[in-house]
Design a protein around this motif. Structure first.
Motif, mmCIF file in Angstrom:
data_model
loop_
_atom_site.group_PDB
_atom_site.id
_atom_site.type_symbol
_atom_site.label_atom_id
_atom_site.label_comp_id
_atom_site.label_asym_id
_atom_site.label_seq_id
_atom_site.Cartn_x
_atom_site.Cartn_y
_atom_site.Cartn_z
ATOM 1 N N PHE A 3 49.139 36.647 43.152
ATOM 2 C CA PHE A 3 49.223 37.396 44.406
ATOM 3 C C PHE A 3 49.035 36.431 45.561
ATOM 4 C CE2 PHE A 3 44.682 37.734 43.306
ATOM 5 C CZ PHE A 3 44.055 37.433 44.506
ATOM 6 N N VAL A 4 49.445 36.884 46.742
ATOM 7 C CA VAL A 4 49.329 36.085 47.956
ATOM 8 C C VAL A 4 48.311 36.758 48.860
ATOM 9 C CG1 VAL A 4 50.559 35.130 49.941
ATOM 10 C CG2 VAL A 4 51.739 35.365 47.750
ATOM 11 N N THR A 5 47.324 35.973 49.333
ATOM 12 C CA THR A 5 46.313 36.519 50.239
ATOM 13 C C THR A 5 46.958 36.856 51.581
ATOM 14 O OG1 THR A 5 45.666 34.341 51.081
ATOM 15 C CG2 THR A 5 44.480 35.161 49.125
ATOM 16 N N SER A 6 46.198 37.513 52.446
ATOM 17 C CA SER A 6 46.730 37.951 53.739
ATOM 18 C C SER A 6 46.897 36.799 54.725
ATOM 19 C CB SER A 6 45.807 38.965 54.403
ATOM 20 O OG SER A 6 45.071 39.695 53.521
ATOM 21 N N ASN A 7 47.646 37.112 55.806
ATOM 22 C CA ASN A 7 47.803 36.177 56.922
ATOM 23 C C ASN A 7 46.436 35.880 57.519
ATOM 24 O OD1 ASN A 7 50.589 36.345 56.684
ATOM 25 N ND2 ASN A 7 50.789 37.904 58.233
ATOM 26 N N PRO A 8 46.174 34.737 58.065
ATOM 27 C CA PRO A 8 47.096 33.612 58.213
ATOM 28 C C PRO A 8 47.069 32.654 57.018
ATOM 29 C CG PRO A 8 45.107 33.092 59.404
ATOM 30 C CD PRO A 8 44.918 34.482 58.793
ATOM 31 N N GLU A 9 46.164 32.855 56.068
ATOM 32 C CA GLU A 9 46.024 31.906 54.960
ATOM 33 C C GLU A 9 47.243 31.896 54.030
ATOM 34 O OE1 GLU A 9 43.085 32.702 51.823
ATOM 35 O OE2 GLU A 9 42.293 30.707 52.266
ATOM 36 N N ASN A 10 47.698 33.094 53.600
ATOM 37 C CA ASN A 10 48.834 33.213 52.678
ATOM 38 C C ASN A 10 48.685 32.295 51.463
ATOM 39 O OD1 ASN A 10 50.169 35.154 54.228
ATOM 40 N ND2 ASN A 10 51.086 33.580 55.503
ATOM 41 N N PHE A 27 43.571 40.783 34.822
ATOM 42 C CA PHE A 27 43.719 40.210 36.156
ATOM 43 C C PHE A 27 43.719 41.351 37.168
ATOM 44 C CE2 PHE A 27 45.949 38.042 39.641
ATOM 45 C CZ PHE A 27 45.401 36.760 39.576
ATOM 46 N N VAL A 28 43.152 41.117 38.341
ATOM 47 C CA VAL A 28 43.085 42.142 39.390
ATOM 48 C C VAL A 28 43.943 41.729 40.577
ATOM 49 C CG1 VAL A 28 41.568 43.328 41.040
ATOM 50 C CG2 VAL A 28 40.779 42.884 38.698
ATOM 51 N N PHE A 29 44.749 42.685 41.055
ATOM 52 C CA PHE A 29 45.563 42.503 42.255
ATOM 53 C C PHE A 29 44.960 43.394 43.341
ATOM 54 C CE2 PHE A 29 48.416 42.086 38.571
ATOM 55 C CZ PHE A 29 48.855 40.787 38.749
ATOM 56 N N PRO A 30 44.395 42.808 44.408
ATOM 57 C CA PRO A 30 43.766 43.617 45.451
ATOM 58 C C PRO A 30 44.753 44.530 46.179
ATOM 59 C CG PRO A 30 43.015 41.342 45.559
ATOM 60 C CD PRO A 30 44.181 41.380 44.607
ATOM 61 N N PHE A 57 53.007 39.734 41.629
ATOM 62 C CA PHE A 57 54.116 39.691 40.670
ATOM 63 C C PHE A 57 53.574 39.369 39.292
ATOM 64 C CE2 PHE A 57 53.339 35.466 42.228
ATOM 65 C CZ PHE A 57 53.343 34.707 41.062
ATOM 66 N N GLN A 58 54.443 39.594 38.276
ATOM 67 C CA GLN A 58 54.185 39.144 36.915
ATOM 68 C C GLN A 58 55.510 38.620 36.357
ATOM 69 O OE1 GLN A 58 53.579 43.034 36.701
ATOM 70 N NE2 GLN A 58 51.979 42.606 38.176
ATOM 71 N N TYR A 59 55.420 37.534 35.576
ATOM 72 C CA TYR A 59 56.610 36.911 34.993
ATOM 73 C C TYR A 59 56.315 36.567 33.536
ATOM 74 C CZ TYR A 59 60.254 33.454 34.103
ATOM 75 O OH TYR A 59 61.309 32.758 33.561
ATOM 76 N N ASN A 60 57.192 36.988 32.630
ATOM 77 C CA ASN A 60 57.042 36.696 31.204
ATOM 78 C C ASN A 60 57.485 35.255 30.950
ATOM 79 O OD1 ASN A 60 57.020 36.571 28.431
ATOM 80 N ND2 ASN A 60 58.494 38.214 28.112
ATOM 81 N N LEU A 61 56.536 34.415 30.557
ATOM 82 C CA LEU A 61 56.837 33.010 30.299
ATOM 83 C C LEU A 61 57.498 32.769 28.945
ATOM 84 C CD1 LEU A 61 53.566 31.296 31.572
ATOM 85 C CD2 LEU A 61 55.832 31.177 32.610
ATOM 86 N N GLY A 62 57.503 33.776 28.085
ATOM 87 C CA GLY A 62 57.956 33.565 26.720
ATOM 88 C C GLY A 62 59.372 34.000 26.434
ATOM 89 N N ASN A 63 59.857 33.575 25.277
ATOM 90 C CA ASN A 63 61.196 33.962 24.835
ATOM 91 C C ASN A 63 61.149 35.184 23.926
ATOM 92 O OD1 ASN A 63 60.163 32.861 22.533
ATOM 93 N ND2 ASN A 63 61.712 31.271 22.303
ATOM 94 N N THR A 64 60.026 35.913 23.958
ATOM 95 C CA THR A 64 59.876 37.185 23.250
ATOM 96 C C THR A 64 59.408 38.234 24.252
ATOM 97 O OG1 THR A 64 57.573 36.711 22.665
ATOM 98 C CG2 THR A 64 59.266 36.040 21.071
#
Length: 165
Positions: free
Chosen positions: A69-76, A89-92, A98-105
């Motif tokens: 996840f990306v923190t808020s402005n201005p830090e980002n 994992f927690v998303f505030p 986002f989530q991305y599957n790193l595997g080939n399954t």
């Protein structure tokens, strides 16, 4: 752990989000919770999005996910982690993530949200697929892209917009 159920992930992002909220179960009204199951094709993703009304806690059941996840402005500031089965994992609330599957399954995760209807805004869909379209000059300046790139992206996302009911 493997899952015997696999939702169809044959779409442009390679994932399927199955939601259980107050719209599907009216008994969740006022309870402040909802749940989603996310199925990922190999190298599929749940693209950058935000939940304006809820924090999300994600647990991986199958596969390996790169999440962040990306923190808020201005830090980002980008906060990321690679998750394996059993990891959490927690998303505030309100932050782009986002989530991305790193595997080939295939991969599978479940997420609880702190709202009976957390809402979802998928960033690319909202920006490039809005109805009516955002003026391309606004997006050209905001994203520092050539106008042809913006109009091309708008044509892709607008053609994939679900029909109005």
């Amino acid at each position: 752990m493997t899952s015997s159920f696999q939702a169809s992930t044959s779409n442009r992002v390679g994932s399927k989000v199955t939601t259980v909220n107050v719209d599907q179960i009216p008994g969740l009204n006022t309870l402040g919770i909802s749940l989603v199951r996310i199925d990922y094709a190999p190298y599929g993703e749940n693209p950058p999005h935000t939940h304006p009304r809820g924090t999300e806690i994600l647990v991986v059941v199958q596969g390996t996910l790169y999440v962040g996840f990306v923190t808020s402005n201005p830090e980002n500031r980008l906060i990321t982690k690679i998750l394996y089965p059993g990891d959490v994992f927690v998303f505030p609330i309100g932050l782009i993530h986002f989530q991305y599957n790193l595997g080939n399954t295939p991969a599978v995760a479940f997420a609880g949200l702190s709202s009976q209807n957390a809402g979802v805004i998928t960033i690319a869909n909202a920006v490039f697929g809005s109805n009516p379209p955002i003026n391309p000059y606004v997006l050209t300046k905001a994203f520092q892209l050539d106008k042809n790139v913006v109009t091309h992206l708008q044509s892709i996302f607008q053609s994939q917009r679900p029909e109005a009911c």
